[in-house]
Design an enzyme around this catalytic site. Structure first.
Site, PDB file in Angstrom:
ATOM      1  N   HIS A  38       0.850  -1.197   0.000  1.00 55.69           N
ATOM      2  CA  HIS A  38       0.000   0.000   0.000  1.00 55.69           C
ATOM      3  C   HIS A  38       0.888   1.250   0.000  1.00 55.69           C
ATOM      4  O   HIS A  38       1.370   1.679   1.026  1.00 55.69           O
ATOM      5  CB  HIS A  38      -0.891  -0.074   1.263  1.00 55.69           C
TER       6      HIS A  38
ATOM      7  N   HIS B 297       1.331   5.094  -2.215  1.00 61.31           N
ATOM      8  CA  HIS B 297       0.762   6.036  -3.196  1.00 61.31           C
ATOM      9  C   HIS B 297       1.827   6.759  -4.023  1.00 61.31           C
ATOM     10  O   HIS B 297       1.613   7.064  -5.194  1.00 61.31           O
ATOM     11  CB  HIS B 297      -0.080   7.091  -2.480  1.00 61.31           C
TER      12      HIS B 297
ATOM     13  N   ARG C 296     -18.458  -1.593  24.111  1.00 52.77           N
ATOM     14  CA  ARG C 296     -19.798  -2.039  23.702  1.00 52.77           C
ATOM     15  C   ARG C 296     -19.970  -1.966  22.180  1.00 52.77           C
ATOM     16  O   ARG C 296     -21.025  -2.272  21.649  1.00 52.77           O
ATOM     17  CB  ARG C 296     -20.869  -1.169  24.373  1.00 52.77           C
TER      18      ARG C 296
ATOM     19  N   ASP D 262       2.116   3.274   3.174  1.00 55.24           N
ATOM     20  CA  ASP D 262       1.074   4.268   2.867  1.00 55.24           C
ATOM     21  C   ASP D 262       1.726   5.607   2.504  1.00 55.24           C
ATOM     22  O   ASP D 262       1.167   6.672   2.757  1.00 55.24           O
ATOM     23  CB  ASP D 262       0.109   4.432   4.040  1.00 55.24           C
TER      24      ASP D 262
ATOM     25  N   LEU E 144      -4.643  12.626   9.607  1.00 56.49           N
ATOM     26  CA  LEU E 144      -3.422  12.066   9.019  1.00 56.49           C
ATOM     27  C   LEU E 144      -3.699  11.720   7.556  1.00 56.49           C
ATOM     28  O   LEU E 144      -4.782  11.252   7.210  1.00 56.49           O
ATOM     29  CB  LEU E 144      -2.977  10.813   9.778  1.00 56.49           C
TER      30      LEU E 144
HETATM   31 ZN   LIG Z   1      -5.970   5.320   3.619  1.00 50.56          ZN
END
Ligand SMILES: [Zn+2]
Length: 366
Positions: A37, A39, A205, A252, A285
């Site tokens: 992953h 870019h 929960r 990333d 982010l």
């Molecule tokens: Zn992302």
């Protein structure tokens, strides 16, 4: 390690006289790293829709021990998305001169606003088979992963459709609850996109998407181990739950990777990089500037994971995820000679793809 015709042929104590010898002293040979992953790097982004951008990214990745990657898109308009898929398809056939393009990763379009991160919601689309088919066709056999939000209407049937096409589905940028995520996993989804980031987290929960992908033994989770996206205790928690086989370290990384702090674009979003941390104007982010050898180091040191396990999380684990572990992902006889030389300062000294050296750090560089 003996390399012949681009493949690892043997491990031996007695070098063969007719073959050249490369000696890197005390440095270690590690398997070529695989980034599932990513870019962009050095001012270039997959979403530029240029083969030359993928070439730049490929060579920049080789400097960090990466020998294979999935060229990853980001949310943008529909036509640009299709163009990017087509360019990834071209790069997949031609192959750049550094790290190999192992295929494309669609991160965009089919997400929820609540956890959109750096994805511009103005371009979000309905999840439909016709959209997916258009992307698959444009990518010409190179599309390997599609990320989507499992709470989108019709998601389960389309997860099944993609899986039948041999495309892996990852869940993320979503507000799915535990049950919705579980159901998506039962329909063939493979795991979580940068776990905890861009998804509903764990509440006692409401265990959310993060809870579901962490509790499912088969699900792979992507981890951004840059010391910013995830607290060290969370790295340790993820490791306790997933073990060494179901964590893939990813960068990333965006186009600011390898460059100075400043203002950049990620698709249609303005991104501001300060001290190497990329954020949108609203403070979310926005990818990272991380390199994979640093992710390995961080997972080892902050995540309290053995160095071997950390390296595996960036090599054999992603290779297995892509079903190419018979060819790449570890140092073993008959596999492609994809490897890197890592010194004791955690600096990559050289990188080889199919036995060819595609990066060598010059002696005077850090
Ligand atoms: Zn992302």
């Amino acid at each position: 390690m003996l390399v012949e015709k681009g493949r690892i042929s043997a491990f031996t104590q007695t070098p063969q006289a007719d073959l050249p010898i490369y000696d890197y002293g005390d440095a270690a040979i590690i398997p070529g790293l695989i980034d599932l992953h990513i870019h962009g790097r050095e001012g270039c982004d997959v979403i530029d829709c240029k083969v030359s951008s993928i070439e730049t990214i490929s060579c920049s990745l080789a400097e960090h021990g990466v020998t294979g990657f999935l060229a990853t898109t980001v949310t943008t308009d529909w036509q640009q998305t299709l163009n990017a898929m087509s360019v990834i398809g071209q790069a997949y056939v031609q192959q750049p001169s550094g790290a190999q393009v192992l295929g494309g990763y669609s991160e965009g379009l089919f997400f929820s606003e609540v956890h959109k991160g750096a994805h511009n919601q103005d371009y979000f689309l309905e999840l439909s088979q016709s959209h997916l088919e258009a992307m698959i066709n444009a990518a010409n056999g190179s599309l390997k992963v599609v990320a989507l939000a499992p709470e989108k209407p019709g998601a389960n049937a389309l997860i099944k459709f993609l899986t039948e096409q041999g495309i892996r589905v990852m869940l993320g940028h979503c507000d799915a609850n535990y049950e919705q995520t579980q159901s998506a996993l039962e329909h063939g989804a493979c795991g979580g996109v940068h776990v905890f980031n861009g998804m509903r987290g764990i509440h006692h929960r409401d265990p959310g998407c993060a809870g579901a992908v962490l509790m499912n033994d088969d699900a792979l989770v992507e981890v951004i181990a840059d010391g910013v996206h995830l607290h060290p205790a969370i790295l340790q928690l993820i490791y306790k739950l997933k073990g060494p086989q179901k964590i893939a370290l990813i960068s990333d990384c965006i186009n600011a990777g390898g460059l100075n702090d400043g203002q950049y674009k990620l698709g249609k979003m303005d991104v501001y990089v300060e001290h190497g941390v990329a954020r949108t104007a609203s403070g979310s982010l926005a990818g990272s500037t991380l390199t994979l050898e640093l992710a390995v180091k961080n997972m080892h040191q902050l995540g309290s994971v053995s160095l071997l396990d950390a390296i595996n999380m960036a090599s054999i684990v992603p290779a297995q995820f892509l079903n190419i572990a018979d060819q790449v992902g570890s140092l073993a006889a008959t596999k492609q000679a994809n490897f890197a030389i890592l010194d004791s300062n955690f600096t990559i000294q050289a990188t080889y793809v199919k036995g060819q050296r595609c990066f060598l750090r010059s002696a005077n560089e850090g």
